[in-house]
Design an enzyme around this catalytic site. Structure first.
Site, PDB file in Angstrom:
ATOM      1  N   ARG A  37       0.669  -1.143   0.514  1.00 23.75           N
ATOM      2  CA  ARG A  37       0.301   0.023   0.297  1.00 23.75           C
ATOM      3  C   ARG A  37       0.543   1.406  -0.219  1.00 23.75           C
ATOM      4  O   ARG A  37       0.049   2.542  -0.301  1.00 23.75           O
ATOM      5  CB  ARG A  37      -0.805  -0.076   1.539  1.00 23.75           C
ATOM      6  CG  ARG A  37      -1.894  -1.197   1.455  1.00 23.75           C
ATOM      7  CD  ARG A  37      -3.115  -0.789   2.017  1.00 23.75           C
ATOM      8  NE  ARG A  37      -3.743  -1.727   1.473  1.00 23.75           N
ATOM      9  CZ  ARG A  37      -4.755  -1.681   0.190  1.00 23.75           C
ATOM     10  NH1 ARG A  37      -4.404  -0.765  -0.196  1.00 23.75           N
ATOM     11  NH2 ARG A  37      -5.915  -2.508   0.123  1.00 23.75           N
ATOM     12  N   HIS A  67       8.160  -5.361  -7.181  1.00 28.37           N
ATOM     13  CA  HIS A  67       7.313  -5.179  -7.972  1.00 28.37           C
ATOM     14  C   HIS A  67       6.628  -4.007  -7.041  1.00 28.37           C
ATOM     15  O   HIS A  67       6.655  -4.192  -5.375  1.00 28.37           O
ATOM     16  CB  HIS A  67       5.408  -5.959  -7.395  1.00 28.37           C
ATOM     17  CG  HIS A  67       4.198  -5.529  -7.657  1.00 28.37           C
ATOM     18  ND1 HIS A  67       3.703  -4.939  -8.161  1.00 28.37           N
ATOM     19  CD2 HIS A  67       3.979  -6.331  -9.157  1.00 28.37           C
ATOM     20  CE1 HIS A  67       2.400  -5.032  -8.272  1.00 28.37           C
ATOM     21  NE2 HIS A  67       2.612  -5.593  -9.306  1.00 28.37           N
ATOM     22  N   TYR A  70       1.678  -1.232  -5.342  1.00 28.74           N
ATOM     23  CA  TYR A  70      -0.175  -1.343  -6.335  1.00 28.74           C
ATOM     24  C   TYR A  70      -1.008   0.206  -6.303  1.00 28.74           C
ATOM     25  O   TYR A  70      -1.703   0.914  -6.322  1.00 28.74           O
ATOM     26  CB  TYR A  70      -0.716  -2.270  -6.149  1.00 28.74           C
ATOM     27  CG  TYR A  70      -0.768  -2.726  -5.073  1.00 28.74           C
ATOM     28  CD1 TYR A  70      -2.542  -2.613  -4.358  1.00 28.74           C
ATOM     29  CD2 TYR A  70      -0.842  -4.058  -4.595  1.00 28.74           C
ATOM     30  CE1 TYR A  70      -2.854  -2.689  -3.429  1.00 28.74           C
ATOM     31  CE2 TYR A  70      -1.204  -4.845  -3.440  1.00 28.74           C
ATOM     32  CZ  TYR A  70      -1.996  -4.472  -3.060  1.00 28.74           C
ATOM     33  OH  TYR A  70      -2.634  -4.548  -1.371  1.00 28.74           O
ATOM     34  N   HIS A 107       2.186  -0.875 -11.928  1.00 20.19           N
ATOM     35  CA  HIS A 107       1.113  -0.481 -12.565  1.00 20.19           C
ATOM     36  C   HIS A 107       0.812   0.610 -12.615  1.00 20.19           C
ATOM     37  O   HIS A 107       1.251   1.659 -12.531  1.00 20.19           O
ATOM     38  CB  HIS A 107      -0.475  -0.919 -11.239  1.00 20.19           C
ATOM     39  CG  HIS A 107      -0.155  -2.306 -11.456  1.00 20.19           C
ATOM     40  ND1 HIS A 107      -1.049  -2.976 -10.311  1.00 20.19           N
ATOM     41  CD2 HIS A 107       0.606  -3.243 -11.192  1.00 20.19           C
ATOM     42  CE1 HIS A 107      -1.227  -3.731  -9.976  1.00 20.19           C
ATOM     43  NE2 HIS A 107      -0.209  -4.438 -10.160  1.00 20.19           N
ATOM     44  N   GLU A 142       2.986  -3.544 -16.384  1.00 21.38           N
ATOM     45  CA  GLU A 142       2.593  -4.997 -16.369  1.00 21.38           C
ATOM     46  C   GLU A 142       1.030  -4.544 -17.248  1.00 21.38           C
ATOM     47  O   GLU A 142       0.257  -3.109 -17.410  1.00 21.38           O
ATOM     48  CB  GLU A 142       1.886  -4.842 -15.097  1.00 21.38           C
ATOM     49  CG  GLU A 142       1.191  -5.881 -14.817  1.00 21.38           C
ATOM     50  CD  GLU A 142       0.936  -6.898 -13.619  1.00 21.38           C
ATOM     51  OE1 GLU A 142       1.321  -6.405 -12.116  1.00 21.38           O
ATOM     52  OE2 GLU A 142       0.601  -7.523 -13.129  1.00 21.38           O
ATOM     53  N   ASP A 176       0.010 -10.438 -18.320  1.00 24.36           N
ATOM     54  CA  ASP A 176      -0.045 -10.711 -17.204  1.00 24.36           C
ATOM     55  C   ASP A 176      -1.534 -11.669 -16.881  1.00 24.36           C
ATOM     56  O   ASP A 176      -2.018 -10.726 -17.926  1.00 24.36           O
ATOM     57  CB  ASP A 176      -0.945 -10.189 -15.696  1.00 24.36           C
ATOM     58  CG  ASP A 176      -1.361 -10.477 -14.320  1.00 24.36           C
ATOM     59  OD1 ASP A 176      -2.806 -10.812 -15.423  1.00 24.36           O
ATOM     60  OD2 ASP A 176      -0.540 -10.129 -13.263  1.00 24.36           O
ATOM     61  N   HIS A 179      -4.609 -11.246 -16.604  1.00 21.51           N
ATOM     62  CA  HIS A 179      -5.391  -9.560 -16.099  1.00 21.51           C
ATOM     63  C   HIS A 179      -5.221  -9.516 -17.571  1.00 21.51           C
ATOM     64  O   HIS A 179      -6.465  -8.555 -18.396  1.00 21.51           O
ATOM     65  CB  HIS A 179      -3.977  -8.621 -16.453  1.00 21.51           C
ATOM     66  CG  HIS A 179      -3.909  -8.310 -14.769  1.00 21.51           C
ATOM     67  ND1 HIS A 179      -2.693  -7.523 -14.443  1.00 21.51           N
ATOM     68  CD2 HIS A 179      -4.636  -9.012 -13.373  1.00 21.51           C
ATOM     69  CE1 HIS A 179      -2.888  -7.185 -12.949  1.00 21.51           C
ATOM     70  NE2 HIS A 179      -3.630  -8.638 -12.539  1.00 21.51           N
ATOM     71  N   HIS A 211       3.781 -13.199 -15.496  1.00 20.72           N
ATOM     72  CA  HIS A 211       2.490 -13.345 -14.303  1.00 20.72           C
ATOM     73  C   HIS A 211       0.741 -14.615 -14.588  1.00 20.72           C
ATOM     74  O   HIS A 211       0.619 -14.109 -15.061  1.00 20.72           O
ATOM     75  CB  HIS A 211       1.459 -12.282 -13.758  1.00 20.72           C
ATOM     76  CG  HIS A 211       2.480 -11.412 -12.834  1.00 20.72           C
ATOM     77  ND1 HIS A 211       2.145  -9.522 -12.791  1.00 20.72           N
ATOM     78  CD2 HIS A 211       3.513 -11.261 -12.254  1.00 20.72           C
ATOM     79  CE1 HIS A 211       3.086  -9.328 -11.648  1.00 20.72           C
ATOM     80  NE2 HIS A 211       3.856  -9.766 -11.639  1.00 20.72           N
ATOM     81  N   ASP A 224      -9.869  -8.311 -12.278  1.00 23.23           N
ATOM     82  CA  ASP A 224      -8.679  -8.358 -11.726  1.00 23.23           C
ATOM     83  C   ASP A 224      -8.693  -9.107 -10.631  1.00 23.23           C
ATOM     84  O   ASP A 224      -8.866  -8.953  -9.544  1.00 23.23           O
ATOM     85  CB  ASP A 224      -8.073  -6.874 -11.413  1.00 23.23           C
ATOM     86  CG  ASP A 224      -6.762  -7.230 -11.700  1.00 23.23           C
ATOM     87  OD1 ASP A 224      -6.520  -8.015 -11.498  1.00 23.23           O
ATOM     88  OD2 ASP A 224      -6.136  -6.515 -11.118  1.00 23.23           O
ATOM     89  N   HIS A 226      -7.537 -12.654  -8.759  1.00 17.08           N
ATOM     90  CA  HIS A 226      -7.243 -14.206  -9.458  1.00 17.08           C
ATOM     91  C   HIS A 226      -7.366 -14.805  -9.119  1.00 17.08           C
ATOM     92  O   HIS A 226      -7.836 -15.578  -7.981  1.00 17.08           O
ATOM     93  CB  HIS A 226      -5.206 -13.369  -9.351  1.00 17.08           C
ATOM     94  CG  HIS A 226      -4.860 -12.645  -9.545  1.00 17.08           C
ATOM     95  ND1 HIS A 226      -3.304 -11.844  -9.383  1.00 17.08           N
ATOM     96  CD2 HIS A 226      -4.962 -11.695 -10.549  1.00 17.08           C
ATOM     97  CE1 HIS A 226      -3.057 -10.871 -10.036  1.00 17.08           C
ATOM     98  NE2 HIS A 226      -3.466 -10.589 -10.246  1.00 17.08           N
ATOM     99  N   GLU A 256       0.906 -15.588  -9.124  1.00 17.88           N
ATOM    100  CA  GLU A 256       0.654 -14.483  -8.101  1.00 17.88           C
ATOM    101  C   GLU A 256      -1.017 -15.093  -7.582  1.00 17.88           C
ATOM    102  O   GLU A 256      -1.483 -14.229  -7.507  1.00 17.88           O
ATOM    103  CB  GLU A 256       0.471 -12.753  -8.777  1.00 17.88           C
ATOM    104  CG  GLU A 256       1.810 -12.414  -9.310  1.00 17.88           C
ATOM    105  CD  GLU A 256       1.457 -11.059 -10.174  1.00 17.88           C
ATOM    106  OE1 GLU A 256       0.028 -11.195 -10.668  1.00 17.88           O
ATOM    107  OE2 GLU A 256       1.575 -10.328  -9.290  1.00 17.88           O
TER     108      GLU A 256
HETATM  109 ZN    ZN Z   1      -3.863  -8.509 -10.834  1.00 20.22          ZN
HETATM  110 FE    FE Z   2       0.106  -9.852 -11.783  1.00 15.82          FE
HETATM  111 FE    FE Z   3       0.748  -6.343 -10.395  1.00 14.69          FE
END
Ligand code: ZN
Ligand code: FE
Ligand code: FE
Length: 276
Positions: A37, A67, A70, A107, A142, A176, A179, A211, A224, A226, A256
């Site tokens: 975060r 990464h 996000y 992202h 991504e 991904d 995604h 991913h 989105d 997963h 992920e």
């Molecule tokens: Zn995602």
């Molecule tokens: Fe991803």
């Molecule tokens: Fe991501």
């Protein structure tokens, strides 16, 4: 050789992640550079990094993927939010210099009513403000699910960002699977068609990481969420076809999926068996 790993917690440092990766049959891993975060990163532990580099070399751990948090939004309408994203990413990229030759994924952001063109322009501006000629990390955009006002849900948007960046050799793409499926690219029934489109628009050589996720939602859902491999709308066979496709089989793959370590170990074992 199959390069595969999963997302791991970075809370105990680099050496711990490498050992954990090895213990679940992985030879790479992904991690958040800091709290997902946002927030401040721990000071770099140089002894840990040195031990990690030795351990990784001895045990064939390669191309790790950091990464970005996000919550960063480099194309926010608010200058202070854009500046925070740029500052955080630049700090991450300086930290990445301790482990040269690896990957940093982010992202692209959400344009929130400014329009996708403005979003693209702001993301490119941010990248132009933080990349430098002698850096040793490749920064990955991504592919996004296209939920809300996310930028990067289409291959054209990724291309448009890359086109506006001066140091394009520092940039790549992280594909991904959840995604792209959520964004409407049918990797289950038309993998060749999707990859041909990607090649024509962005260029397959830009893909530096993949991913690997199943999706809880159908093609084009723009959600989105997963799912574990084989328990979603993409399915194990389509994922294996993608991982063994001549254009992708040499890329590093990162799970992920919603799993603990034992679940990741099982997915890695399954995919290794199917990949060979
Ligand atoms: Zn995602
Ligand atoms: Fe991803
Ligand atoms: Fe991501």
């Amino acid at each position: 050789m199959l390069r595969i790993g999963c997302h791991l917690s970075a809370s105990k440092g680099y050496l711990h992640m490498a050992k954990e990766a090895l213990s679940i049959g992985a030879n790479t891993f992904q991690f958040f550079t800091r709290n997902p975060r946002g927030g401040t990163a721990k000071a770099m532990d140089e002894a840990d990094v040195a031990a990690f580099r030795d351990f990784a070399a001895e045990n064939g751990i390669g191309v790790i993927l950091a990464h970005a948090p996000y919550t960063l939004n480099g194309c926010s309408a608010e200058a202070s939010i854009r500046e925070f994203a740029a500052r955080t990413m630049l700090d991450d990229l300086h930290r990445m210099e301790y482990t040269p030759g690896n990957l940093y994924n982010f992202h692209p952001g959400s344009h929130v009513k400014q329009g996708v063109e403005t979003g693209i322009e702001l993301i490119a501006q941010m990248l132009n403000s933080i990349l430098w000629q002698d850096m040793h990390t490749t920064v990955l955009l991504e592919t996004m699910a296209g939920k809300g006002s996310e930028v990067g849900g289409s291959f054209e948007e990724l291309r448009a960002i890359i086109d506006r960046v001066a140091l394009q050799d520092k940039l790549g793409v992280c594909l991904d699977t959840c995604h792209v499926s959520d964004a409407g690219y049918d990797i289950v029934n038309d993998l060749d068609g999707v990859l041909t489109r990607f090649d024509n628009i962005v260029g397959l050589e830009r893909i530096k990481a993949v991913h690997i996720n199943d999706s809880k939602n159908p093609l084009g859902a723009r959600k989105d969420r997963h799912e574990k491999i084989g328990q979603g709308t993409i399915g194990t066979e389509a994922i294996v076809r993608l991982m063994t496709h001549p254009a992708l089989r040499d890329k590093p793959f990162y799970l992920e999926t919603p799993n603990e370590l034992d679940g990741y170990a099982a997915e890695i074992a399954l995919l290794k068996e199917k990949w060979s």
